[in-house]
Scaffold this motif. Structure first.
Motif, PDB file in Angstrom:
ATOM      1  N   VAL A  74      37.897  40.705  48.530  1.00 53.56           N
ATOM      2  CA  VAL A  74      37.684  40.653  47.159  1.00 53.56           C
ATOM      3  C   VAL A  74      36.765  41.984  46.907  1.00 53.56           C
ATOM      4  CG1 VAL A  74      36.555  39.705  45.384  1.00 53.56           C
ATOM      5  CG2 VAL A  74      38.221  38.311  46.243  1.00 53.56           C
ATOM      6  N   HIS A  75      35.926  42.504  47.287  1.00 48.56           N
ATOM      7  CA  HIS A  75      34.753  43.595  46.860  1.00 48.56           C
ATOM      8  C   HIS A  75      35.516  44.836  47.273  1.00 48.56           C
ATOM      9  CE1 HIS A  75      30.494  41.339  45.680  1.00 48.56           C
ATOM     10  NE2 HIS A  75      31.471  40.764  46.967  1.00 48.56           N
ATOM     11  N   THR A  76      36.300  44.613  48.542  1.00 51.75           N
ATOM     12  CA  THR A  76      36.860  46.438  48.943  1.00 51.75           C
ATOM     13  C   THR A  76      38.201  46.159  47.358  1.00 51.75           C
ATOM     14  OG1 THR A  76      36.970  45.459  51.349  1.00 51.75           O
ATOM     15  CG2 THR A  76      38.339  47.084  50.561  1.00 51.75           C
ATOM     16  N   ALA A  77      39.270  45.470  47.676  1.00 48.91           N
ATOM     17  CA  ALA A  77      40.011  45.353  46.618  1.00 48.91           C
ATOM     18  C   ALA A  77      39.738  45.875  45.003  1.00 48.91           C
ATOM     19  CB  ALA A  77      40.942  43.574  46.331  1.00 48.91           C
ATOM     20  N   THR A  78      38.634  44.958  44.597  1.00 51.10           N
ATOM     21  CA  THR A  78      37.976  45.281  43.656  1.00 51.10           C
ATOM     22  C   THR A  78      37.324  46.751  43.922  1.00 51.10           C
ATOM     23  OG1 THR A  78      37.303  43.127  43.160  1.00 51.10           O
ATOM     24  CG2 THR A  78      36.104  44.909  41.759  1.00 51.10           C
ATOM     25  N   TRP A  93      48.775  44.793  49.583  1.00 47.10           N
ATOM     26  CA  TRP A  93      47.756  46.046  50.855  1.00 47.10           C
ATOM     27  C   TRP A  93      46.649  44.082  51.053  1.00 47.10           C
ATOM     28  CZ3 TRP A  93      45.420  50.953  48.755  1.00 47.10           C
ATOM     29  CH2 TRP A  93      46.149  51.637  49.064  1.00 47.10           C
ATOM     30  N   ALA A  94      46.515  43.674  49.984  1.00 45.78           N
ATOM     31  CA  ALA A  94      45.679  42.860  49.715  1.00 45.78           C
ATOM     32  C   ALA A  94      46.188  41.240  49.996  1.00 45.78           C
ATOM     33  CB  ALA A  94      44.550  42.491  48.839  1.00 45.78           C
ATOM     34  N   ARG A  95      47.597  41.519  49.833  1.00 47.29           N
ATOM     35  CA  ARG A  95      48.431  40.090  49.925  1.00 47.29           C
ATOM     36  C   ARG A  95      47.817  39.081  48.377  1.00 47.29           C
ATOM     37  NH1 ARG A  95      49.526  38.256  56.500  1.00 47.29           N
ATOM     38  NH2 ARG A  95      49.749  40.869  56.736  1.00 47.29           N
ATOM     39  N   LEU A  96      47.811  39.617  47.371  1.00 47.05           N
ATOM     40  CA  LEU A  96      47.912  39.052  46.320  1.00 47.05           C
ATOM     41  C   LEU A  96      48.437  39.411  44.976  1.00 47.05           C
ATOM     42  CD1 LEU A  96      44.006  39.151  45.595  1.00 47.05           C
ATOM     43  CD2 LEU A  96      44.643  37.613  46.601  1.00 47.05           C
ATOM     44  N   SER A  97      48.449  38.580  44.098  1.00 46.61           N
ATOM     45  CA  SER A  97      49.926  39.111  43.268  1.00 46.61           C
ATOM     46  C   SER A  97      48.872  40.295  41.617  1.00 46.61           C
ATOM     47  CB  SER A  97      50.090  37.887  42.064  1.00 46.61           C
ATOM     48  OG  SER A  97      49.205  37.375  41.655  1.00 46.61           O
ATOM     49  N   ALA A  98      49.647  40.639  41.951  1.00 47.68           N
ATOM     50  CA  ALA A  98      49.094  41.395  40.331  1.00 47.68           C
ATOM     51  C   ALA A  98      47.875  40.830  39.825  1.00 47.68           C
ATOM     52  CB  ALA A  98      50.330  43.008  40.403  1.00 47.68           C
ATOM     53  N   HIS A  99      49.127  39.784  38.830  1.00 43.90           N
ATOM     54  CA  HIS A  99      47.810  39.380  37.464  1.00 43.90           C
ATOM     55  C   HIS A  99      46.661  38.820  39.339  1.00 43.90           C
ATOM     56  CE1 HIS A  99      47.314  36.168  35.072  1.00 43.90           C
ATOM     57  NE2 HIS A  99      47.297  35.076  35.700  1.00 43.90           N
ATOM     58  N   GLU A 100      47.055  38.292  39.875  1.00 45.88           N
ATOM     59  CA  GLU A 100      45.315  37.442  40.263  1.00 45.88           C
ATOM     60  C   GLU A 100      44.068  38.776  40.591  1.00 45.88           C
ATOM     61  OE1 GLU A 100      46.824  33.772  43.804  1.00 45.88           O
ATOM     62  OE2 GLU A 100      47.624  36.113  43.934  1.00 45.88           O
ATOM     63  N   LEU A 101      44.935  39.838  41.377  1.00 44.95           N
ATOM     64  CA  LEU A 101      43.750  40.770  41.034  1.00 44.95           C
ATOM     65  C   LEU A 101      43.856  40.903  40.523  1.00 44.95           C
ATOM     66  CD1 LEU A 101      42.294  42.323  43.166  1.00 44.95           C
ATOM     67  CD2 LEU A 101      44.292  44.290  43.316  1.00 44.95           C
ATOM     68  N   GLU A 103      42.918  39.338  37.615  1.00 44.45           N
ATOM     69  CA  GLU A 103      42.115  38.423  37.536  1.00 44.45           C
ATOM     70  C   GLU A 103      40.600  38.198  37.794  1.00 44.45           C
ATOM     71  OE1 GLU A 103      43.180  34.502  37.658  1.00 44.45           O
ATOM     72  OE2 GLU A 103      44.515  34.573  35.769  1.00 44.45           O
ATOM     73  N   ILE A 104      40.450  38.821  39.064  1.00 46.59           N
ATOM     74  CA  ILE A 104      39.746  38.982  40.461  1.00 46.59           C
ATOM     75  C   ILE A 104      38.617  40.553  39.517  1.00 46.59           C
ATOM     76  CG2 ILE A 104      38.314  40.124  42.090  1.00 46.59           C
ATOM     77  CD1 ILE A 104      41.583  38.576  43.439  1.00 46.59           C
ATOM     78  N   VAL A 105      39.454  41.110  39.102  1.00 48.71           N
ATOM     79  CA  VAL A 105      37.968  42.479  38.965  1.00 48.71           C
ATOM     80  C   VAL A 105      37.714  42.605  37.515  1.00 48.71           C
ATOM     81  CG1 VAL A 105      39.037  45.243  38.365  1.00 48.71           C
ATOM     82  CG2 VAL A 105      39.540  44.353  40.229  1.00 48.71           C
ATOM     83  N   ALA A 106      38.675  41.729  36.491  1.00 49.94           N
ATOM     84  CA  ALA A 106      38.256  41.323  35.632  1.00 49.94           C
ATOM     85  C   ALA A 106      36.673  40.634  35.665  1.00 49.94           C
ATOM     86  CB  ALA A 106      38.630  40.684  34.453  1.00 49.94           C
ATOM     87  N   VAL A 107      36.479  39.455  36.315  1.00 53.02           N
ATOM     88  CA  VAL A 107      35.567  38.344  36.706  1.00 53.02           C
ATOM     89  C   VAL A 107      34.518  39.666  37.151  1.00 53.02           C
ATOM     90  CG1 VAL A 107      34.866  36.811  38.109  1.00 53.02           C
ATOM     91  CG2 VAL A 107      36.727  36.605  36.581  1.00 53.02           C
ATOM     92  N   GLY A 108      34.613  40.194  38.409  1.00 50.96           N
ATOM     93  CA  GLY A 108      33.287  41.309  38.505  1.00 50.96           C
ATOM     94  C   GLY A 108      32.989  42.468  37.618  1.00 50.96           C
ATOM     95  N   LYS A 109      33.545  42.874  36.999  1.00 49.65           N
ATOM     96  CA  LYS A 109      33.769  43.222  35.457  1.00 49.65           C
ATOM     97  C   LYS A 109      32.266  42.276  35.151  1.00 49.65           C
ATOM     98  CE  LYS A 109      36.825  47.222  35.945  1.00 49.65           C
ATOM     99  NZ  LYS A 109      37.927  47.773  35.637  1.00 49.65           N
ATOM    100  N   ASP A 110      32.404  41.135  34.693  1.00 54.79           N
ATOM    101  CA  ASP A 110      31.965  40.140  33.986  1.00 54.79           C
ATOM    102  C   ASP A 110      30.678  40.184  34.538  1.00 54.79           C
ATOM    103  OD1 ASP A 110      33.794  40.897  32.370  1.00 54.79           O
ATOM    104  OD2 ASP A 110      34.694  38.732  31.903  1.00 54.79           O
ATOM    105  N   HIS A 111      30.540  40.145  35.814  1.00 55.51           N
ATOM    106  CA  HIS A 111      29.498  39.753  36.664  1.00 55.51           C
ATOM    107  C   HIS A 111      28.970  40.853  36.735  1.00 55.51           C
ATOM    108  CE1 HIS A 111      32.221  35.516  36.685  1.00 55.51           C
ATOM    109  NE2 HIS A 111      30.446  35.743  35.468  1.00 55.51           N
ATOM    110  N   GLY A 112      28.954  42.312  37.317  1.00 56.03           N
ATOM    111  CA  GLY A 112      28.261  43.418  37.355  1.00 56.03           C
ATOM    112  C   GLY A 112      27.995  44.550  37.008  1.00 56.03           C
TER     113      GLY A 112
END
Length: 112
Positions: A74-78, A93-101, A103-112
């Protein structure tokens, strides 16, 4: 100058990892991977004992390693997306859907 201009036009995919990702973030990713590796190394020779004991030990260490690897993923993809690499490319590359990624990036930006 030509390299810097090319990097600026490439949208992050040609930028250098060390230039695009902070030393603190790189260290955090490295530590997560190291901790996961240490958990896995501890499993050497753990195949003696009762079935329940061995299974418990294996599953606890594997589960902890998997959680650490997931955090590193998650940290590397973000970091890659934040640096400008195409979200769809990183998701593949991360074997995630673009939608999942996304969301992960959005949450990461909200917390950091």
């Amino acid at each position: 100058m030509r390299v810097m201009t090319a990097e600026a036009h490439s949208g992050g995919s040609a930028t250098r990892w060390r230039a695009a990702v902070s030393a603190e973030h790189r260290l955090h990713i490295t530590q997560l991977v190291k901790e996961a590796g240490e958990q896995l190394v501890e499993l050497r020779g753990v195949h003696s004992g009762t079935t329940a004991e061995v299974a418990r030990t294996l599953l606890e260490h594997l589960s902890e390693s998997a959680a650490l690897i997931e955090k590193a993923l998650v940290h590397t993809a973000t970091a890659a997306v934040t640096a400008g690499v195409a979200l769809e490319e990183v998701a593949g590359w991360a074997r995630l859907s673009a939608h999942e990624l996304a969301e992960i990036v959005a949450v990461g930006k909200d917390h950091g």
